[in-house]
Structures are given as structure tokens and as C-alpha cells.
Design an enzyme around this catalytic site. Structure first.
Site, PDB file in Angstrom:
ATOM      1  CB  SER A 189       1.475 -15.171   2.620  1.00 19.76           C
ATOM      2  OG  SER A 189       1.742 -14.770   1.288  1.00 19.76           O
ATOM      3  CG  ASP A 222       3.745   0.391   1.291  1.00 20.18           C
ATOM      4  OD1 ASP A 222       4.956   0.616   1.507  1.00 20.18           O
ATOM      5  OD2 ASP A 222       3.109  -0.473   1.917  1.00 20.18           O
ATOM      6  CG  HIS A 246       7.485  -7.115  -5.717  1.00 25.22           C
ATOM      7  ND1 HIS A 246       6.564  -7.815  -4.963  1.00 25.22           N
ATOM      8  CD2 HIS A 246       8.317  -8.051  -6.256  1.00 25.22           C
ATOM      9  CE1 HIS A 246       6.842  -9.106  -5.049  1.00 25.22           C
ATOM     10  NE2 HIS A 246       7.897  -9.276  -5.820  1.00 25.22           N
ATOM     11  CB  ALA A 249       0.965  -6.978   1.716  1.00 27.95           C
TER      12      ALA A 249
HETATM   13  P1  NAD Z   1       0.404 -11.441   1.448  1.00 22.99           P
HETATM   14  O1  NAD Z   1      -0.876 -10.696   1.359  1.00 22.99           O
HETATM   15  O2  NAD Z   1       0.568 -12.674   0.631  1.00 22.99           O
HETATM   16  O3  NAD Z   1       0.624 -11.861   2.966  1.00 22.99           O
HETATM   17  C1  NAD Z   1       0.525 -10.910   3.984  1.00 22.99           C
HETATM   18  C2  NAD Z   1       0.695 -11.654   5.297  1.00 22.99           C
HETATM   19  O4  NAD Z   1       0.748 -10.672   6.319  1.00 22.99           O
HETATM   20  C3  NAD Z   1      -0.449 -12.603   5.620  1.00 22.99           C
HETATM   21  O5  NAD Z   1       0.081 -13.911   5.864  1.00 22.99           O
HETATM   22  C4  NAD Z   1      -1.087 -12.011   6.889  1.00 22.99           C
HETATM   23  O6  NAD Z   1      -1.420 -12.994   7.835  1.00 22.99           O
HETATM   24  C5  NAD Z   1       0.016 -11.145   7.437  1.00 22.99           C
HETATM   25  N1  NAD Z   1      -0.458  -9.937   8.145  1.00 22.99           N
HETATM   26  C6  NAD Z   1      -1.504  -9.132   7.839  1.00 22.99           C
HETATM   27  N2  NAD Z   1      -1.565  -8.094   8.682  1.00 22.99           N
HETATM   28  C7  NAD Z   1      -0.535  -8.262   9.566  1.00 22.99           C
HETATM   29  C8  NAD Z   1      -0.050  -7.512  10.676  1.00 22.99           C
HETATM   30  N3  NAD Z   1      -0.649  -6.383  11.072  1.00 22.99           N
HETATM   31  N4  NAD Z   1       1.031  -7.980  11.324  1.00 22.99           N
HETATM   32  C9  NAD Z   1       1.658  -9.133  10.943  1.00 22.99           C
HETATM   33  N5  NAD Z   1       1.250  -9.882   9.907  1.00 22.99           N
HETATM   34  C10 NAD Z   1       0.177  -9.436   9.213  1.00 22.99           C
HETATM   35  O7  NAD Z   1       1.583 -10.412   1.209  1.00 22.99           O
HETATM   36  P2  NAD Z   1       3.001 -10.622   0.526  1.00 22.99           P
HETATM   37  O8  NAD Z   1       3.633 -11.870   1.007  1.00 22.99           O
HETATM   38  O9  NAD Z   1       3.700  -9.320   0.686  1.00 22.99           O
HETATM   39  O10 NAD Z   1       2.675 -10.825  -1.011  1.00 22.99           O
HETATM   40  C11 NAD Z   1       1.763  -9.951  -1.628  1.00 22.99           C
HETATM   41  C12 NAD Z   1       2.234  -9.310  -2.899  1.00 22.99           C
HETATM   42  O11 NAD Z   1       1.382  -8.195  -3.091  1.00 22.99           O
HETATM   43  C13 NAD Z   1       3.597  -8.740  -2.861  1.00 22.99           C
HETATM   44  O12 NAD Z   1       4.152  -9.066  -4.077  1.00 22.99           O
HETATM   45  C14 NAD Z   1       3.434  -7.218  -2.763  1.00 22.99           C
HETATM   46  O13 NAD Z   1       4.254  -6.591  -3.749  1.00 22.99           O
HETATM   47  C15 NAD Z   1       2.008  -6.947  -3.181  1.00 22.99           C
HETATM   48  N6  NAD Z   1       1.247  -6.041  -2.284  1.00 22.99           N
HETATM   49  C16 NAD Z   1       1.844  -4.919  -1.784  1.00 22.99           C
HETATM   50  C17 NAD Z   1       1.150  -4.089  -0.910  1.00 22.99           C
HETATM   51  C18 NAD Z   1       1.852  -2.862  -0.381  1.00 22.99           C
HETATM   52  O14 NAD Z   1       2.693  -2.275  -1.070  1.00 22.99           O
HETATM   53  N7  NAD Z   1       1.543  -2.440   0.848  1.00 22.99           N
HETATM   54  C19 NAD Z   1      -0.154  -4.396  -0.526  1.00 22.99           C
HETATM   55  C20 NAD Z   1      -0.751  -5.543  -1.075  1.00 22.99           C
HETATM   56  C21 NAD Z   1      -0.029  -6.374  -1.951  1.00 22.99           C
END
Ligand code: NAD
Length: 248
Positions: free
Chosen positions: A199, A109, A124, A28
Site C-alpha cells: 500500500s 515471512d 523489516h 504483504a
Molecule cells: P499493506 O497491507 O499495507 O498493503 C498490502 C497491499 O497489497 C494492499 O494495498 C492490497 O491491495 C495489496 N494486495 C493484497 N493482495 C494482493 C495480491 N494478491 N496481489 C496484489 N496486490 C495485493 O502491506 P505493506 O505495504 O507491506 O505494509 C504492511 C506492513 O506489515 C509491512 O511493514 C510488513 O512488514 C508487515 N506485514 C508483513 C506480512 C508478511 O510478512 N507477509 C504480512 C502482513 C503485514
């Protein structure tokens, strides 16, 4: 002594150049710069007011679809108009230039494909299509939003009138075939994995980095895998990936 940002970019570029099969695992965090909040950055969050592990589940979808469509679904529907950012674009160019072989993403997304990446494992799922839970017919995602806009509380299959669902992996769903393909590639072919914006705390994706010998991590916050990584860069994905592309 702590390495500077520029030294780390240089080292990451060297690692990529000297590896044969580089894959990227994104989460994410790569999409926050496109205005999509992640799960775990402090203070913000798509799911701040609701717990996805309680609401975005197969159980809620099947037992109480009207609740699924009113509580969890709007957060997915919002992603349809998002645009790729510099990070997505830099990865697409890296693939085109042959530096990386493909991307494994936890994001639904659609932004890697919108940016032009070709070999994307969307483990996912994604928000391009939906399907019927009964006859398995697939339709464009907008069929869900169109029906909801018409006031229908639970979208229905045009063929068999059963429940429609988005093609995203909900809590309680099995992982799709492409997850196991990606797992095999990491285990058997990949010699360097670059993790961006995750994360690394959501299983089973969190178990992927241990399959690969060398790791680069680009993430704003620390991850449980930092200690076994060759390079860890704690800064924003858009600028870091652009700088890395320039260094390549
Ligand atoms: P997470 O939210 O657990 O971790 C995101 C990580 O990204 C955090 O550790 C944060 O410090 C880091 N981060 C935030 N902005 C950043 C940037 N600009 N540059 C670098 N690092 C940055 O996300 P995850 O590990 O992907 O797990 C979340 C779950 O939620 C996944 O299963 C995903 O499918 C889902 N999800 C998807 C979306 C999407 O499709 N964009 C959004 C939210 C959640």
C-alpha cells in the site's frame, strides 16, 4: 484511452528489458496468495482484532514481554509454515535470468528466500532467527516457539538468561543496516523499481519509490504513487508476475 491488461504487461516487460538495474519492492500483498493476510485489504487481516502499532512495539516487548509473547507474537509464529506462491517464484526466476537485480521486501515471512531469490533485502527483518536483547547472541527462531510450547511465558537466552526477541523490526525499532544499503542502491544505481503488493503507506519504506526515475506498480488497490508511475496494474501478484515473466 485506458490500456488493457495485456498492453500493460507488454509495456512493463519493455521497461524491464530496456532498464539496466531493476529492483523490486514487495509488501504483504505478494504473500496473501500464500494464505498470509496483509494489513490493509478490506475485510481481512492478520491484525484485525489487535492494533500492531500498539501491540507489536519495542515498548510492549521491553515493558511487558509476557503480553508481547501472548498477543503479538503468535501472529508471527504462524508464518513459519507458509509456502511461496507463483508471484515469489516468478521473481526468483526473473533474478536468475538477469531481468532483476534484487528484491527489497517489507515482509518477514521468508518466502522470497524459500522461493530461491538470492539478493533479498529484508528491511523489516525475518522469522529465521531470534536474538538476546542483552548479549546479542543469535539463535534459530524455533527456540522462541519451543520455549513457549514448554509453558515458558517469556523466552530466555540460554547463555545469559535475558529476554529473547524475534529478529523482526517492531514499531519503535531502528531500521536495520540493509534498509540503508537498499536506499543507497535505489538512489545511485537503480533505474526502474517494480513495487508489488504494498500500500506504500508504511514509513520509511513508503519514501523509497521517489528515489527512482521509473516505476511499475502491481497492486490490487490504488497507491499514493500511482500518478507518478509508468505502469500501474491493479490485479493479483501471482498471475501478473507469471504473465510478466512469460512476456519477458
Ligand atoms: P499493506 O497491507 O499495507 O498493503 C498490502 C497491499 O497489497 C494492499 O494495498 C492490497 O491491495 C495489496 N494486495 C493484497 N493482495 C494482493 C495480491 N494478491 N496481489 C496484489 N496486490 C495485493 O502491506 P505493506 O505495504 O507491506 O505494509 C504492511 C506492513 O506489515 C509491512 O511493514 C510488513 O512488514 C508487515 N506485514 C508483513 C506480512 C508478511 O510478512 N507477509 C504480512 C502482513 C503485514
Amino acid at each position: 484511452m485506458m490500456k488493457s491488461y495485456n498492453d500493460k504487461i507488454k509495456k512493463a516487460a519493455e521497461l524491464i528489458r530496456s532498464s539496466r538495474n531493476v529492483y523490486v519492492l514487495t509488501g504483504a500483498g505478494i504473500s496473501t496468495e500464500s494464505g498470509i493476510p496483509d494489513f490493509r485489504s478490506p475485510g481481512v487481516g492478520l491484525w484485525e482484532k489487535i492494533d500492531p502499532m500498539k501491540e507489536s512495539t519495542v515498548d510492549v516487548l521491553m515493558q511487558n514481554p509476557a503480553r508481547f509473547y501472548s498477543v503479538a507474537f503468535p501472529r508471527y509464529a504462524k508464518l513459519v509454515n507458509a509456502k511461496p506462491n507463483d508471484g515469489h517464484r516468478a521473481l526468483a526466476v526473473m533474478e536468475e535470468m538477469g531481468f532483476i537485480k534484487g528484491i527489497i521486501t517489507q515482509n518477514i515471512d521468508n518466502l522470497h528466500k524459500k522461493a530461491g531469490s538470492k539478493n533479498v533485502f529484508e528491511v523489516h527483518g525475518h522469522i529465521r532467527t531470534c536474538r538476546c536483547v542483552n548479549c546479542d547472541s543469535n539463535y534459530p527462531f524455533h527456540l522462541l516457539t519451543d520455549q513457549l510450547k514448554q509453558g515458558i511465558k517469556v523466552p530466555r537466552c540460554p547463555k545469559c538468561d535475558n529476554l529473547l526477541r524475534p529478529n523482526i523490526v517492531l514499531f519503535g525499532d531502528l531500521m536495520p543496516e540493509c534498509f540503508f544499503e537498499a536506499q543507497q542502491i535505489l538512489k545511485n544505481e537503480c533505474d526502474l523499481l517494480m513495487v508489488v503488493g504494498s500500500s506504500l503507506s508504511v514509513e520509511p519504506v513508503a519514501s523509497l519509490p521517489v528515489l527512482v526515475k521509473r516505476l511499475i506498480i502491481i497492486n490490487k488497490q490504488p497507491t499514493p504513487f500511482d500518478y507518478i508511475s509508468d505502469v500501474v496494474i491493479n490485479s493479483g501478484a501471482g498471475k501478473t508476475l507469471t504473465d510478466l515473466l512469460n512476456a519477458l
